[in-house]
Motif scaffolding. Sequence first.
Motif, PDB file in Angstrom:
ATOM      1  N   VAL A   1     -58.370  39.332  80.271  1.00 38.54           N
ATOM      2  CA  VAL A   1     -57.176  38.786  79.599  1.00 38.54           C
ATOM      3  C   VAL A   1     -56.104  39.994  79.032  1.00 38.54           C
ATOM      4  CG1 VAL A   1     -55.969  37.598  77.557  1.00 38.54           C
ATOM      5  CG2 VAL A   1     -57.756  36.540  78.590  1.00 38.54           C
ATOM      6  N   SER A   2     -56.578  41.025  78.571  1.00 39.37           N
ATOM      7  CA  SER A   2     -55.952  42.397  78.257  1.00 39.37           C
ATOM      8  C   SER A   2     -55.350  42.870  79.710  1.00 39.37           C
ATOM      9  CB  SER A   2     -56.995  43.201  77.038  1.00 39.37           C
ATOM     10  OG  SER A   2     -57.331  42.639  76.292  1.00 39.37           O
ATOM     11  N   GLU A   3     -56.255  42.820  80.519  1.00 36.06           N
ATOM     12  CA  GLU A   3     -55.660  43.536  81.879  1.00 36.06           C
ATOM     13  C   GLU A   3     -54.665  42.962  82.612  1.00 36.06           C
ATOM     14  OE1 GLU A   3     -55.477  46.418  84.953  1.00 36.06           O
ATOM     15  OE2 GLU A   3     -56.427  46.568  83.007  1.00 36.06           O
TER      16      GLU A   3
ATOM     17  N   ARG B   1     -52.929  39.689  81.630  1.00 35.64           N
ATOM     18  CA  ARG B   1     -52.109  39.263  80.759  1.00 35.64           C
ATOM     19  C   ARG B   1     -51.451  37.823  81.183  1.00 35.64           C
ATOM     20  NH1 ARG B   1     -51.398  42.542  76.602  1.00 35.64           N
ATOM     21  NH2 ARG B   1     -51.454  44.883  76.840  1.00 35.64           N
TER      22      ARG B   1
ATOM     23  N   GLN C   1     -62.076  38.623  77.375  1.00 32.60           N
ATOM     24  CA  GLN C   1     -61.093  39.209  76.563  1.00 32.60           C
ATOM     25  C   GLN C   1     -60.669  40.522  77.218  1.00 32.60           C
ATOM     26  OE1 GLN C   1     -59.319  38.121  73.813  1.00 32.60           O
ATOM     27  NE2 GLN C   1     -58.116  39.995  74.342  1.00 32.60           N
ATOM     28  N   ARG C   2     -61.573  41.266  77.932  1.00 31.26           N
ATOM     29  CA  ARG C   2     -61.054  42.289  78.688  1.00 31.26           C
ATOM     30  C   ARG C   2     -60.205  41.805  79.956  1.00 31.26           C
ATOM     31  NH1 ARG C   2     -66.472  44.066  78.281  1.00 31.26           N
ATOM     32  NH2 ARG C   2     -66.870  43.654  80.435  1.00 31.26           N
TER      33      ARG C   2
ATOM     34  N   CYS D   1     -62.373  35.765  71.977  1.00 27.00           N
ATOM     35  CA  CYS D   1     -61.285  35.533  72.734  1.00 27.00           C
ATOM     36  C   CYS D   1     -60.504  34.608  72.177  1.00 27.00           C
ATOM     37  CB  CYS D   1     -61.509  35.191  74.242  1.00 27.00           C
ATOM     38  SG  CYS D   1     -59.953  35.279  75.275  1.00 27.00           S
TER      39      CYS D   1
END
Length: 249
Positions: A70-72, A74, A67-68, A95
Amino acid sequence: MSKGSTPQASSVTSKRFYDAYARGYATYLERHTRYFRAVEKEIAAAAGNRQGLALLDVGTGTGERLQRVVSEIRPDHVAAIDESPEMAALAQSNCPGAQVLAIPLAAPELPAALSVRFDLVTCLSNVLGHIPRTQLVPGLRQIRDLLKPGGAFVFDVNNRYNAVTYGRLSVIRNVARDRVRPGGGDFTASYRDGDAVFHTPVHLFSPSEVARLLRESGFKVASLGFRDYVTGQERGRFGGSIVVKAVSA
């Protein structure tokens, strides 16, 4: 557990080990936060500014790291696999935008279950060290085939020459052994869950072994470095875990 009692110990598969470990995995993540962040920066660099990026995380664990990432970066499409159904369930919760499958690497049904090819594949926290030796090259070849042309594979593994973690004497012995009989070695990971203690074998890699496995699997090394397993700082070959970016040969 009653006072003075002895926990029951058992040797289990990696899948069974991580089914049990799922409940206590957060403590492990917290202990190595700075190292994880450093590796995640390398993943972001490998992703670059690609449009419509598709990401696959192999051995995703709880999905918190995914998830981290993915947030970075995108990505437009996110998939993850883990052989442990307990871990896969946690990953889907942590996630929710990902397609999370409880399937092991090298399973024949994996490519069809994913249905797409990826720009970036990650495999973090020595996941490769839990794969049976007979399945390691087939699994790496499967990752290669799941990559799009020009895609990247980023992973980290435990370095058997890491004197900071394993001590100088152990590393000296490992170097001497590998000169006679290359191929790395195993240690036993343990986790206590109430009255039970679970053990599972985990492989430790040498840098030359990593390069050889990648060659056999149709990859070439784009970069291979070492990072301190606590601080995340770059170190020499005797001071950190192995962090690799590989591309199709």
